[in-house]
Design a protein around this motif. Structure first.
Motif, PDB file in Angstrom:
ATOM      1  N   GLU A  24      -6.301  -2.706   8.429  1.00 33.18           N
ATOM      2  CA  GLU A  24      -6.090  -3.821   9.356  1.00 33.18           C
ATOM      3  C   GLU A  24      -7.094  -4.941   9.108  1.00 33.18           C
ATOM      4  N   GLU A  28      -6.006  -8.774   7.927  1.00 35.26           N
ATOM      5  CA  GLU A  28      -6.428  -9.960   8.685  1.00 35.26           C
ATOM      6  C   GLU A  28      -7.307 -10.871   7.836  1.00 35.26           C
ATOM      7  N   ARG A  31      -5.074 -12.964   5.831  1.00 33.83           N
ATOM      8  CA  ARG A  31      -4.479 -14.042   6.635  1.00 33.83           C
ATOM      9  C   ARG A  31      -5.486 -15.163   6.885  1.00 33.83           C
ATOM     10  N   GLN A  32      -6.780 -14.813   6.917  1.00 34.37           N
ATOM     11  CA  GLN A  32      -7.814 -15.806   7.195  1.00 34.37           C
ATOM     12  C   GLN A  32      -8.403 -16.422   5.923  1.00 34.37           C
ATOM     13  N   ILE A 112     -13.532  -9.265  13.057  1.00 36.69           N
ATOM     14  CA  ILE A 112     -12.276  -8.506  13.069  1.00 36.69           C
ATOM     15  C   ILE A 112     -12.538  -7.071  13.522  1.00 36.69           C
TER      16      ILE A 112
END
Length: 157
Positions: A24, A28, A31-32, A112
């Protein structure tokens, strides 16, 4: 007849929890803006630290050969997370340092991890998660930043 699960399930469940969180985090991070960071890279960047290190010292910290550490540094340098330079105190030594991009990936991953922990607390209840963390502290070594895990797993090419 015992209703306890078999002993082998505990390490598998602990590993599955670890894997779930790490997958996960990396999804993320991608995505960042950090699609090139792999789980191994986080260990390497943590081992490099804020002051930098040599490839030989990096290998010792990670529990791998200097050559294996150097190969991973090559990859991280190619994608912009680390840079090599001379040691200001000894020009013969080459020091690996995090770039701003490397530091950014670590800062983002810390946030995160906090977000994931908060979701686990919401799903399980804060008291149960605190108890789980406390129980794990009671049965594991105090040094939680064992950076030699990739070498232990044989995670270097």
């Amino acid at each position: 007849m015992s209703t306890s699960p078999p002993g082998y399930e505990l390490p598998l469940r602990l590993f599955l929890g670890f894997r779930t969180i790490i997958d996960e985090v990396h999804a993320e991070l991608a995505r960042q803006g950090h699609p090139d960071v792999r789980p191994l890279h986080g260990f390497v960047m943590q081992a490099i630290g804020t002051r930098g290190t040599t490839a030989a010292e990096l290998g010792r910290r990670l529990g791998v050969s200097k050559q294996a550490a150097g190969k991973t540094v090559d990859t991280l340098e190619r994608v912009g997370y680390v840079e090599r330079g001379s040691d200001p105190h000894d020009a013969r030594r080459k020091v690996v340092r995090l770039t701003d991009r490397g530091v950014d990936s670590l800062v983002r991953s810390a946030r995160i991890f906090d977000d994931i922990r908060a979701r686990w607390a919401q799903a399980l209840g804060e008291d149960r998660l605190l108890a789980l963390e406390s129980d794990l502290r009671a049965v594991t070594p105090a040094d939680i930043f064992r950076l030699d895990v990739p070498g232990w797993f044989g995670g270097f090419d």
